[in-house]
Design a protein around this motif. Structure first.
Motif, mmCIF file in Angstrom:
data_model
loop_
_atom_site.group_PDB
_atom_site.id
_atom_site.type_symbol
_atom_site.label_atom_id
_atom_site.label_comp_id
_atom_site.label_asym_id
_atom_site.label_seq_id
_atom_site.Cartn_x
_atom_site.Cartn_y
_atom_site.Cartn_z
ATOM 1 N N LEU A 159 0.832 -1.204 0.000
ATOM 2 C CA LEU A 159 0.000 0.000 0.000
ATOM 3 C C LEU A 159 0.864 1.250 0.000
ATOM 4 C CD1 LEU A 159 -2.746 1.510 0.418
ATOM 5 C CD2 LEU A 159 -2.339 1.253 2.878
ATOM 6 N N GLN A 160 1.874 1.300 0.866
ATOM 7 C CA GLN A 160 2.717 2.489 0.981
ATOM 8 C C GLN A 160 3.572 2.691 -0.262
ATOM 9 O OE1 GLN A 160 3.251 3.075 5.760
ATOM 10 N NE2 GLN A 160 4.748 1.741 4.792
ATOM 11 N N ILE A 161 3.972 1.600 -0.902
ATOM 12 C CA ILE A 161 4.760 1.726 -2.133
ATOM 13 C C ILE A 161 3.880 2.171 -3.292
ATOM 14 C CG2 ILE A 161 6.090 0.424 -3.832
ATOM 15 C CD1 ILE A 161 7.120 -1.318 -1.515
ATOM 16 N N GLU A 162 2.697 1.547 -3.422
ATOM 17 C CA GLU A 162 1.821 1.847 -4.555
ATOM 18 C C GLU A 162 1.249 3.253 -4.496
ATOM 19 O OE1 GLU A 162 -2.325 0.153 -6.598
ATOM 20 O OE2 GLU A 162 -1.394 -0.914 -4.912
ATOM 21 N N PHE A 163 0.815 3.666 -3.299
ATOM 22 C CA PHE A 163 0.169 4.973 -3.167
ATOM 23 C C PHE A 163 1.135 6.059 -2.691
ATOM 24 C CE2 PHE A 163 -3.428 2.156 -3.252
ATOM 25 C CZ PHE A 163 -4.412 2.884 -3.883
ATOM 26 N N GLN A 164 2.417 5.708 -2.512
ATOM 27 C CA GLN A 164 3.439 6.668 -2.103
ATOM 28 C C GLN A 164 3.007 7.426 -0.849
ATOM 29 O OE1 GLN A 164 4.349 9.111 -5.530
ATOM 30 N NE2 GLN A 164 5.224 7.401 -6.682
ATOM 31 N N CYS A 165 2.706 6.652 0.176
ATOM 32 C CA CYS A 165 2.233 7.217 1.433
ATOM 33 C C CYS A 165 2.958 6.540 2.584
ATOM 34 C CB CYS A 165 0.722 7.028 1.573
ATOM 35 S SG CYS A 165 0.176 5.292 1.523
ATOM 36 N N CYS A 166 2.755 7.055 3.767
ATOM 37 C CA CYS A 166 3.418 6.487 4.948
ATOM 38 C C CYS A 166 2.550 6.721 6.177
ATOM 39 C CB CYS A 166 4.784 7.135 5.141
ATOM 40 S SG CYS A 166 5.741 6.419 6.506
ATOM 41 N N GLY A 167 2.265 5.653 6.908
ATOM 42 C CA GLY A 167 1.473 5.764 8.123
ATOM 43 C C GLY A 167 0.002 6.021 7.836
ATOM 44 N N ASN A 168 -0.711 6.332 8.894
ATOM 45 C CA ASN A 168 -2.135 6.636 8.757
ATOM 46 C C ASN A 168 -2.324 8.084 8.317
ATOM 47 O OD1 ASN A 168 -4.901 6.932 9.042
ATOM 48 N ND2 ASN A 168 -5.018 5.687 10.873
ATOM 49 N N THR A 169 -1.853 9.011 9.149
ATOM 50 C CA THR A 169 -1.913 10.429 8.786
ATOM 51 C C THR A 169 -0.549 10.970 8.388
ATOM 52 O OG1 THR A 169 -1.596 11.050 11.111
ATOM 53 C CG2 THR A 169 -3.855 10.822 10.331
ATOM 54 N N GLY A 170 0.524 10.214 8.673
ATOM 55 C CA GLY A 170 1.882 10.640 8.353
ATOM 56 C C GLY A 170 2.890 9.649 8.896
#
Length: 366
Positions: A159-170
């Protein structure tokens, strides 16, 4: 006075019936599209169902699937009716069915509108579901050897790799949970033991994040451990430097992703509603104009068509009186032991036999 009265000639009625026949078949295709959109949304939600709390958010794709199937059935029937209405004699077969069909289709088009509005109103429920679900998934990130949770580490990383995100809010959300499994901690080391003792709940909390939080576009090698310790890295200031981690939280990334899908689907459903409403309007004109032709007795004569035979207020008043009369018919006079016929006098004479003589009583032996 009739609402939106239009005069139709024989040629105009035939053309209207032919156009409506084509439009009903187009509506069958739009129903199939709604069905496909419902399936697509259901699949997209199921892809990341483990990252959502157990909220009932499947009602929207289920409704779209049901609406799509009903649209195919209703418009298929509507196409058959409009095709037969080109011939006035064939209209007689559908005369008693058309008005109930129009009423049912009207309520169906209203449900299509409700479905479009629900697509735009799903955001708050989805946000709440993602907030709780992502928090739980991050908490179980370390449980790679626990049945039923062993897949969550891979799910969160992808999820974090595909959507380029980290954590819940950060990325700082990872500082508040133990995301490293205890089986990979060497408790004999002083640093590890001190961290476990310093936490009230005995958790191993660090200022680090999983590798999947690293921004691959950063020119600097990823700093995922001791993020807030400036002395641990050369030429590093975490408060001012542009960190090489994804800054967007996964909740926001997923919410934007699903919101874009829902808005696209909602716009499609709204256009479908307007199209269905226009077809329904045409069917109503066709039905009223053909009924007026039957009253005149000449199939080639001109006839009037309308949406409502009377004004809106008068139509509403008439329908209200109908419902009131139905309610009165179902009432029973309970003043005399619930028998509604107790006060009705008998107008017929008693008939005991062929000579109107009461039967003789048979003495009973004592």
């Amino acid at each position: 006075m009739a609402v939106l009265r239009v005069k139709f000639t024989k040629t105009k009625r035939d053309k209207l019936a032919q156009v409506l026949w084509i439009l009903n078949w187009v509506s069958v295709v739009t129903g199939a599209i709604l069905f496909s959109l419902g399936l697509y949304l259901k699949v997209e939600i199921n892809k990341r169902w483990e990252l959502m709390a157990e909220r009932d958010i499947h009602y929207i794709p289920n409704m779209l699937i049901a609406v799509g199937l009903i649209a195919c059935a209703i418009n298929f029937l509507g196409g058959k009716i409009c095709y037969d209405c080109v011939d006035t004699t064939k209209f007689l077969r559908w005369k008693l069915i058309m008005l109930p069909y129009i009423i049912c289709t009207f309520f169906f088009t209203f449900s299509v509108l409700v479905g479009a509005l629900m697509c735009y109103g799903m955001r708050s429920e989805l946000e709440e579901s993602l907030t709780v679900g992502l928090t739980e998934a991050m908490r179980f990130y370390k449980d790679t050897d626990t049945p039923g949770r062993c897949f969550l580490k891979r799910t969160v990383d992808m999820l974090q790799i595909e959507f380029q995100c980290c954590g819940n809010t950060g990325f700082k959300d990872w500082f508040q949970i133990q995301w490293v499994s205890s089986r990979y901690l060497d408790t004999s080391q002083r640093e590890v033991a001190d961290r476990l003792r310093s936490n009230v709940e005995g958790k191993y909390l660090i200022d680090g994040v999983p590798f999947s939080c690293c921004n691959v576009n950063s020119p600097r090698p990823c700093i995922q451990q001791q993020i807030t310790n400036n002395s641990a890295h050369f030429n590093y200031e975490h408060q001012t430097e542009e960190l090489n981690l994804w800054k967007k939280g996964c909740r926001q990334a997923l919410l934007e992703y699903y919101t874009n899908i829902m808005q696209s689907i909602g716009l499609t459903v709204l256009i479908t509603w307007l199209f269905e409403l226009s077809v329904l309007t045409g069917v109503r004109y066709l039905q009223t104009s053909l009924e007026n032709v039957l009253r005149q007795g000449d199939p080639n004569s001109e006839s009037d068509g309308w949406l409502l035979e009377n004004g809106f207020a008068e139509t509403a008043r008439t329908n209200l009186n109908i419902f009131k009369n139905l309610g009165k018919c179902n009432q029973i006079d309970t003043a005399n032991n619930g028998d509604p016929n107790i006060n009705i006098p008998s107008t017929s004479k008693a008939h005991y036999g062929p000579d109107n003589v009461p039967p003789k009583q048979i003495p009973v032996d004592s």
